[in-house]
Design a protein around this motif. Sequence first.
Motif, mmCIF file in Angstrom:
data_model
loop_
_atom_site.group_PDB
_atom_site.id
_atom_site.type_symbol
_atom_site.label_atom_id
_atom_site.label_comp_id
_atom_site.label_asym_id
_atom_site.label_seq_id
_atom_site.Cartn_x
_atom_site.Cartn_y
_atom_site.Cartn_z
ATOM 1 N N ALA A 331 -2.742 -9.041 4.988
ATOM 2 C CA ALA A 331 -3.110 -9.610 3.693
ATOM 3 C C ALA A 331 -4.572 -10.027 3.759
ATOM 4 O O ALA A 331 -5.057 -10.440 4.809
ATOM 5 N N GLY A 332 -5.265 -9.893 2.671
ATOM 6 C CA GLY A 332 -6.662 -10.300 2.648
ATOM 7 C C GLY A 332 -7.615 -9.122 2.608
ATOM 8 O O GLY A 332 -8.775 -9.283 2.239
ATOM 9 N N ILE A 333 -7.132 -7.926 3.000
ATOM 10 C CA ILE A 333 -7.976 -6.725 2.894
ATOM 11 C C ILE A 333 -7.179 -5.699 2.090
ATOM 12 O O ILE A 333 -6.035 -5.403 2.452
ATOM 13 N N PRO A 334 -7.740 -5.151 0.996
ATOM 14 C CA PRO A 334 -6.998 -4.105 0.275
ATOM 15 C C PRO A 334 -6.812 -2.891 1.175
ATOM 16 O O PRO A 334 -7.657 -2.599 2.023
ATOM 17 N N HIS A 335 -5.699 -2.196 1.006
ATOM 18 C CA HIS A 335 -5.516 -0.949 1.754
ATOM 19 C C HIS A 335 -5.034 0.143 0.809
ATOM 20 O O HIS A 335 -4.605 -0.128 -0.315
ATOM 21 N N GLY A 336 -5.143 1.383 1.285
ATOM 22 C CA GLY A 336 -4.758 2.504 0.435
ATOM 23 C C GLY A 336 -4.879 3.793 1.204
ATOM 24 O O GLY A 336 -5.073 3.792 2.426
#
Length: 385
Positions: A331-336
Amino acid sequence: MPYYHTLGEIPRKRHTVFRQPSGELFAEHLMGAQGFSGASSLLYHRERPTQVLGSRTLRKVELATESDRTLRMRHFHLAELGSGESATLGRTPVLLNGDVVISLVTPTATDDFFYRNGQADEVVYISDGEGVLESEFGELDYREGDYVVIPRGIAHRFRLGEGRARMLVIETPSTIRFPARYLSCEGQLMEHAPFCERDIRPPNRLVTHEESGEFRVVVKQNDLLSEVVLNHHPLSVVGWDGCYYPWAMSIHDFEPITGSLHQPPPVHQTFQADQFVICSFTPRLYDFHPEAVPAPYNHSNVMSDEVIYYANDEFMSRTGIAYGSLTLHPAGIPHGPHPGRAEASIGQQRTEELAVMVDTFRPLTVAEAALSVEDSTYPGSWIEK
Ligand SMILES: [Fe+2]
């Protein structure tokens, strides 16, 4: 959580006279969770389960964690991670917090003792191998792709079968349940759930041992491993009934939910615990809208650390992962999706991916033991080369 089941011989009414051929009473034993308020079963033993010759401390369970907690994407090649030879005591911890411990084990020998986890429920995902789970509730066959669910307090042993064995173990001080939205108000799995009661496999062969002698049960309680020696074989049950028992369900029996556009992760949910969920990604048809982008959109998993264990070497949104990989997207960093994966997914018909996801609501810490197999290039792998 599972339905009522019974095996072996039990008296017609509970708590009534039930005698062995010798005239002695069978020892009735209630086993359950949450005091007398959770699921429970009644077991009937040839020998009183309280006959302990002695006990001693084996060791404390200490889970060392990394000192560098810099927030970043993580990738571990768990296929390269070593472990002890025991399915129960040889586990190598990978990720943990106060709600869950995720570990890996590649056992090579059947334990010569029984094991009872007194402080946690366990979900053991069988990534490789087959065998028989022996317990007080009887024998339960397991094979590749099974989630073997072992509620706390049950003496058991993994009798390893042929071939290499690899297990991902998810252990929690809370309880493992089905998501409430899958259940009717009477507790039955409803039509929209991705699995049903037919997919749940309870123990199906009761083997009653009559041996006396010295039998070791290793008990985990208070983060301490204790060896308790009984004067009889721990599996002396002649019959039982109730809703508390170990059981298995195959990831291959999880029926994926698909749509015309990308379906969000909750459609993959399989289990619920107090502060995390377990989801199954299984082979399925892709989204069928003519303009659909089947790969997931970038997302910020606010209030969730996302762990994915890759049970084969395909995953639609990732490059650089292999069978046995485990990723942590905190959590705290967007991912994709990785570069090019969204574009490449357009027009694709289906995916063969097989993965187990654990989303925790509180941050995870990496166990020191996992650092030796970490892919240090992973945090930068979204930068287009
Ligand atoms: Fe995600």
